[in-house]
Design an enzyme around this catalytic site. Sequence first.
Site, short mmCIF file in Angstrom:
data_model
loop_
_atom_site.label_atom_id
_atom_site.label_comp_id
_atom_site.label_asym_id
_atom_site.label_seq_id
_atom_site.Cartn_x
_atom_site.Cartn_y
_atom_site.Cartn_z
N CYS A 1 9.51 5.49 -4.13
CA CYS A 1 9.14 5.62 -2.73
C CYS A 1 7.86 4.83 -2.43
O CYS A 1 6.85 4.98 -3.10
CB CYS A 1 8.94 7.10 -2.38
SG CYS A 1 8.52 7.41 -0.67
N CYS B 1 1.99 1.85 1.66
CA CYS B 1 3.38 1.44 1.45
C CYS B 1 3.46 -0.06 1.16
O CYS B 1 2.93 -0.88 1.93
CB CYS B 1 4.22 1.79 2.68
SG CYS B 1 5.96 1.35 2.54
N CYS C 1 1.90 0.70 7.19
CA CYS C 1 1.31 1.89 6.60
C CYS C 1 0.56 1.48 5.34
O CYS C 1 1.09 0.74 4.50
CB CYS C 1 2.37 2.93 6.27
SG CYS C 1 3.24 3.56 7.74
N GLU D 1 16.08 -4.58 0.32
CA GLU D 1 16.37 -3.84 -0.91
C GLU D 1 17.11 -2.53 -0.63
O GLU D 1 16.91 -1.88 0.40
CB GLU D 1 15.07 -3.55 -1.67
CG GLU D 1 14.44 -4.81 -2.22
CD GLU D 1 13.24 -4.55 -3.12
OE1 GLU D 1 13.01 -5.38 -4.01
OE2 GLU D 1 12.54 -3.53 -2.93
N CYS E 1 19.28 4.94 -1.01
CA CYS E 1 18.18 4.66 -0.09
C CYS E 1 18.46 3.33 0.60
O CYS E 1 18.52 2.28 -0.06
CB CYS E 1 16.87 4.61 -0.86
SG CYS E 1 15.41 4.34 0.17
N CYS F 1 8.77 -4.83 7.66
CA CYS F 1 8.43 -3.66 8.47
C CYS F 1 7.23 -4.00 9.35
O CYS F 1 6.34 -4.75 8.94
CB CYS F 1 8.09 -2.46 7.58
SG CYS F 1 7.88 -0.90 8.47
#
Length: 384
Positions: A358, A136, A133, A109, A122, A129
Amino acid sequence: MSIEKHAESFAAPAVDAQGRRDLIGLSRAELEALMGDVGEPKFRARQLWHWLYHRGERDFAKMSNLSKDFRVRLDEKFFVGRPDIAVSLASKDGTHKWLLEFNDHQKAETVHIPEEDRGTLCVSSQVGCTLTCKFCHTGTQRLVRNLTANEIVGQVMMARDHLGEWPSPPDGRMLSNIVMMGMGEPLYNFDQVAKALKIVMDGEGIAISKRRITLSTAGVVPMIERCGAELGVNLAISLHAVNDELRNEIVPINKKYPIKELMAALENYPGLSNARRITFEYVMLKGVNDSPADARALVKLISKVPAKVNLIPFNPWPGAPFERSTPAAIRDFSDIVFDAGYSSPVRTPRGEDIMAACGQLKSDSVKQRRSDKDRANPAAGEAA
């Protein structure tokens, strides 16, 4: 996964169905070498660079200062690619999110955030990933692979296409800033990220200054100095906790590179000064890291580093284990940091209605592929 193992995780070079090679993402030196391979002088690379990155031209036939014969030969061997747009979503606040599909059908994205004085893109560096985290959404998607320089630059080119910003305007750009804060950990894919950003920063092409580019890392300590020395871009640290016990839990990379090692690396970041400060990103999690004591500990922790703090209200996603801190708690936290002499703005959530804020990005490639299968075989989809 080690830095070395990450570096091995890539897609094959971009080649189309006709066997032609994509020119996007090649360095100047690579483009010069390619021109030599087809019997052309080096200056042809500079001419192509102008057409590719300043004018955004994809049709060789329109590159008017090249000979007709050369344009024909270019079209036979090469093409000027872009990632495919699988999904395009526009938020009511003007934010735009694209789910992009690459040659191997993997997806990532990209988000454009317009503001009065700037427009920020962004950009993702990986499909998925590896950092997991806990706050996230991207961290809930396993790492599939790194993105290539071709795919990273392609995100910028696609956004420029959408905004109609070709040729590259000198001022008043709707795409003026880049943040490497999309999917993935940029420092686990440093070579390709660096190659892409050098193309983006080149003054004869896209020409976005290093002062308008920010790379965000969760703290891959061995790569931080190299990032500053080779790129000189702004650095942002996804900190989110002020002690190892909590950070180990919500930012697991801290178990490998604890806070003390991270802060030592930041103190030596090349070019660091009061004019060029490190940004500490701190997501505000209700009852987890948002107390006045946490704020005071944060101030003490960053005291040796020219710094500013971005406070990020937690952006919820389906199944998230956290809640956003209350406005009062965020305000009190910000006041403590500000009174200690640090800029501490609270980031306004953008694109929440399209899951573009975010911490909300997730390509959901597996689900998309399942949906494709269901459309091809409706009976199977109904049975599921």
